[in-house]
Design an enzyme around this catalytic site. Sequence first.
Site, PDB file in Angstrom:
ATOM      1  N   HIS A  37      40.510  18.296   9.861  1.00  0.00           N
ATOM      2  CA  HIS A  37      39.962  19.099  10.831  1.00  0.00           C
ATOM      3  C   HIS A  37      40.318  18.469  12.892  1.00  0.00           C
ATOM      4  O   HIS A  37      41.132  19.873  12.924  1.00  0.00           O
ATOM      5  CB  HIS A  37      38.994  20.029  10.613  1.00  0.00           C
ATOM      6  CG  HIS A  37      38.561  20.041   9.292  1.00  0.00           C
ATOM      7  ND1 HIS A  37      38.123  19.016   8.700  1.00  0.00           N
ATOM      8  CD2 HIS A  37      38.446  21.903   8.494  1.00  0.00           C
ATOM      9  CE1 HIS A  37      37.282  20.051   7.593  1.00  0.00           C
ATOM     10  NE2 HIS A  37      37.950  21.535   7.671  1.00  0.00           N
ATOM     11  N   GLN A  61      34.158  33.312  -1.210  1.00  0.00           N
ATOM     12  CA  GLN A  61      35.086  32.304  -1.734  1.00  0.00           C
ATOM     13  C   GLN A  61      33.839  31.308  -3.279  1.00  0.00           C
ATOM     14  O   GLN A  61      35.040  30.548  -3.519  1.00  0.00           O
ATOM     15  CB  GLN A  61      36.051  31.349  -0.747  1.00  0.00           C
ATOM     16  CG  GLN A  61      35.538  30.505  -0.120  1.00  0.00           C
ATOM     17  CD  GLN A  61      36.227  30.167   1.528  1.00  0.00           C
ATOM     18  OE1 GLN A  61      36.073  31.057   1.875  1.00  0.00           O
ATOM     19  NE2 GLN A  61      37.010  29.073   1.157  1.00  0.00           N
TER      20      GLN A  61
HETATM   21  O1  PAF Z   1      39.953  26.593   4.253  1.00  0.00           O
HETATM   22  C1  PAF Z   1      38.808  26.823   4.775  1.00  0.00           C
HETATM   23  O2  PAF Z   1      38.247  26.033   4.967  1.00  0.00           O
HETATM   24  C2  PAF Z   1      38.076  27.917   4.038  1.00  0.00           C
HETATM   25  O3  PAF Z   1      39.416  28.779   3.192  1.00  0.00           O
HETATM   26  C3  PAF Z   1      38.833  29.187   5.334  1.00  0.00           C
HETATM   27  C4  PAF Z   1      40.339  28.773   5.263  1.00  0.00           C
HETATM   28  C5  PAF Z   1      37.818  28.321   6.703  1.00  0.00           C
HETATM   29  C6  PAF Z   1      37.729  30.340   5.177  1.00  0.00           C
HETATM   30  O4  PAF Z   1      37.212  30.764   4.806  1.00  0.00           O
END
Ligand code: PAF
Length: 281
Positions: A37, A61
């Site tokens: 990140h 998700q």
């Molecule tokens: O890759 C991720 O951390 C997640 O899928 C995202 C793109 C932040 C969407 O919640």
Amino acid sequence: MQVIKTVQEMQSYSLEQRARGRTVVLVPTMGYLHEGHASLLREGRKHADVLVMSLFVNPMQFGPQEDLAKYPRDFARDSRIAEDAGTDIIFFPGADQMYPGKFRTSVQVAEFSDVLCGKSRPGHFRGVTTVVAKLFNVVVPHRAIFGEKDFQQLVIIRQMVDDLNMPVEVMGMPIVREKDGLAMSSRNTYLSADERRSALSLSAGLFRALEAFRNGQHKSEELVNIVHAGILAAGLKTDYIEVIDETNLASLNEVTDTARLVAAVYAGSVRLIDNIALRKN
Ligand code: PAF
């Protein structure tokens, strides 16, 4: 660095910055940040007047049997990492902000969402595209940056942006790995010491397959077998290992100029994904 928690405040702030001619860049995350990140944020810093990192563990998700409740969270640590990487704004909404009671709409990219990870995680990519579309509407970025570790996610988001004419430039950044090769992931924290050791067979297998390709092996089946053998020997369970076309996720029998070897495995109950571009150099 400032923390914004409401949709309204975030949207007004971004629109005002854009009106002043400032470039807004978004790095969407679910927090529990690692060096992967941080590398996205540092890249974002280079292109942004205003660098926004969203931090939202998106319930939409996660499947019913998945790890939403125990997904790792540490806001204080995330804030430090984000600030060190040059973030201006953390957009940190609650679920009530992102999905108020009356919420009824979703965004789904057909076909791409049903293959590879989509097969064993039905509904996952619909959750991803819905929240990313919302983040684009709320943060109104000129550019958004995603990691290539979630390669299928990146392809799906690019397709959504094209299909819906979203005025956002999507940028993909290479996978960041631990020194021993394991792809960085917030989920690595779930691995026991033994699982962590076995998990290495995934990246090791991908690197061995890349070497075999560079030595002349172009048949997908042979390359998949190389990865599979290492995974089996380490006692991991395979979800899928495939050579795909990067542009449309289609399965390939032979390596082409746009081929990528992608895999998902289970170390105990932890699902790990990784991938590697099959290029000669
Ligand atoms: O890759 C991720 O951390 C997640 O899928 C995202 C793109 C932040 C969407 O919640």
